[in-house]
Write a protein that holds these residues in place. Structure first.
Motif, PDB file in Angstrom:
ATOM      1  N   GLU A   1       0.854  -1.050  -0.023  1.00  0.00           N
ATOM      2  CA  GLU A   1      -0.099  -0.189  -0.097  1.00  0.00           C
ATOM      3  C   GLU A   1       0.973   1.176   0.159  1.00  0.00           C
ATOM      4  O   GLU A   1       1.561   1.464   1.149  1.00  0.00           O
ATOM      5  CB  GLU A   1      -0.883  -0.222   1.150  1.00  0.00           C
ATOM      6  CG  GLU A   1      -1.997   1.067   1.130  1.00  0.00           C
ATOM      7  CD  GLU A   1      -2.831   0.732   2.247  1.00  0.00           C
ATOM      8  OE1 GLU A   1      -3.995   0.236   1.973  1.00  0.00           O
ATOM      9  OE2 GLU A   1      -2.773   1.547   3.336  1.00  0.00           O
ATOM     10  N   GLY A   2       0.928   1.893  -1.110  1.00  0.00           N
ATOM     11  CA  GLY A   2       1.987   3.012  -1.386  1.00  0.00           C
ATOM     12  C   GLY A   2       3.188   2.580  -1.188  1.00  0.00           C
ATOM     13  O   GLY A   2       3.821   1.540  -1.939  1.00  0.00           O
ATOM     14  N   GLU A   3       4.223   3.325  -0.514  1.00  0.00           N
ATOM     15  CA  GLU A   3       5.489   2.717  -0.145  1.00  0.00           C
ATOM     16  C   GLU A   3       5.883   1.675   0.878  1.00  0.00           C
ATOM     17  O   GLU A   3       6.892   1.516   1.174  1.00  0.00           O
ATOM     18  CB  GLU A   3       6.248   3.893   0.089  1.00  0.00           C
ATOM     19  CG  GLU A   3       6.474   5.064  -1.163  1.00  0.00           C
ATOM     20  CD  GLU A   3       7.110   4.654  -2.341  1.00  0.00           C
ATOM     21  OE1 GLU A   3       8.141   4.008  -2.082  1.00  0.00           O
ATOM     22  OE2 GLU A   3       6.435   4.533  -3.260  1.00  0.00           O
ATOM     23  N   SER A   4       4.710   1.125   1.474  1.00  0.00           N
ATOM     24  CA  SER A   4       4.712   0.303   2.743  1.00  0.00           C
ATOM     25  C   SER A   4       4.039  -0.827   2.218  1.00  0.00           C
ATOM     26  O   SER A   4       3.276  -1.098   1.326  1.00  0.00           O
ATOM     27  CB  SER A   4       4.667   1.006   4.036  1.00  0.00           C
ATOM     28  OG  SER A   4       3.344   1.271   3.919  1.00  0.00           O
ATOM     29  N   PHE A   5       3.751  -1.645   3.288  1.00  0.00           N
ATOM     30  CA  PHE A   5       3.137  -2.901   3.179  1.00  0.00           C
ATOM     31  C   PHE A   5       2.027  -2.919   4.460  1.00  0.00           C
ATOM     32  O   PHE A   5       2.391  -2.238   5.627  1.00  0.00           O
ATOM     33  CB  PHE A   5       3.974  -4.300   3.374  1.00  0.00           C
ATOM     34  CG  PHE A   5       4.540  -4.440   2.251  1.00  0.00           C
ATOM     35  CD1 PHE A   5       3.969  -5.312   1.261  1.00  0.00           C
ATOM     36  CD2 PHE A   5       5.892  -3.982   2.107  1.00  0.00           C
ATOM     37  CE1 PHE A   5       4.746  -5.360  -0.131  1.00  0.00           C
ATOM     38  CE2 PHE A   5       6.579  -4.286   0.516  1.00  0.00           C
ATOM     39  CZ  PHE A   5       5.999  -5.124  -0.216  1.00  0.00           C
ATOM     40  N   VAL A   6       1.050  -3.544   4.398  1.00  0.00           N
ATOM     41  CA  VAL A   6      -0.130  -3.738   5.380  1.00  0.00           C
ATOM     42  C   VAL A   6      -0.240  -5.210   5.551  1.00  0.00           C
ATOM     43  O   VAL A   6      -0.058  -5.964   4.690  1.00  0.00           O
ATOM     44  CB  VAL A   6      -1.533  -3.080   4.644  1.00  0.00           C
ATOM     45  CG1 VAL A   6      -2.733  -3.580   5.793  1.00  0.00           C
ATOM     46  CG2 VAL A   6      -1.467  -1.718   4.121  1.00  0.00           C
ATOM     47  N   ARG A   7      -0.550  -5.557   6.947  1.00  0.00           N
ATOM     48  CA  ARG A   7      -0.614  -6.929   7.384  1.00  0.00           C
ATOM     49  C   ARG A   7      -1.796  -7.071   8.055  1.00  0.00           C
ATOM     50  O   ARG A   7      -2.198  -6.259   8.917  1.00  0.00           O
ATOM     51  CB  ARG A   7       0.537  -6.896   8.200  1.00  0.00           C
ATOM     52  CG  ARG A   7       0.527  -8.265   9.204  1.00  0.00           C
ATOM     53  CD  ARG A   7       1.637  -8.398   9.949  1.00  0.00           C
ATOM     54  NE  ARG A   7       1.400  -9.521  11.070  1.00  0.00           N
ATOM     55  CZ  ARG A   7       2.451 -10.146  11.343  1.00  0.00           C
ATOM     56  NH1 ARG A   7       3.896  -9.880  10.972  1.00  0.00           N
ATOM     57  NH2 ARG A   7       2.190 -10.941  12.332  1.00  0.00           N
ATOM     58  N   ALA A   8      -2.749  -7.855   7.676  1.00  0.00           N
ATOM     59  CA  ALA A   8      -3.870  -8.584   8.335  1.00  0.00           C
ATOM     60  C   ALA A   8      -3.736  -9.759   9.177  1.00  0.00           C
ATOM     61  O   ALA A   8      -3.385 -10.923   8.491  1.00  0.00           O
ATOM     62  CB  ALA A   8      -4.986  -8.365   7.405  1.00  0.00           C
TER      63      ALA A   8
END
Length: 57
Positions: free
Chosen positions: A41-48
């Motif tokens: 997501e954008g320049e980073s990562f999302v974690r669920a």
């Protein structure tokens, strides 16, 4: 299949990396199987993280 691969990995370490955010149904399915979901997501990562199990009364 995800269920077939589960026996090879510790539950605390199973994760899938997606190229985009997966849908609600996919996230619920993976959470049920105790699999962490990661996507950019954008320049980073999302974690669920998988939903915590709750004890029934």
């Amino acid at each position: 299949m995800i269920s077939d691969c589960a026996r090879f990995f510790s539950p605390a370490r199973r994760a899938l990396l997606f190229t985009a955010e997966p849908g609600r149904v996919a996230k619920e399915f993976l959470s049920h199987h105790k699999i962490i979901v990661i996507w950019p997501e954008g320049e980073s990562f999302v974690r669920a993280d998988p939903a915590a199990e709750t004890g029934g009364a």
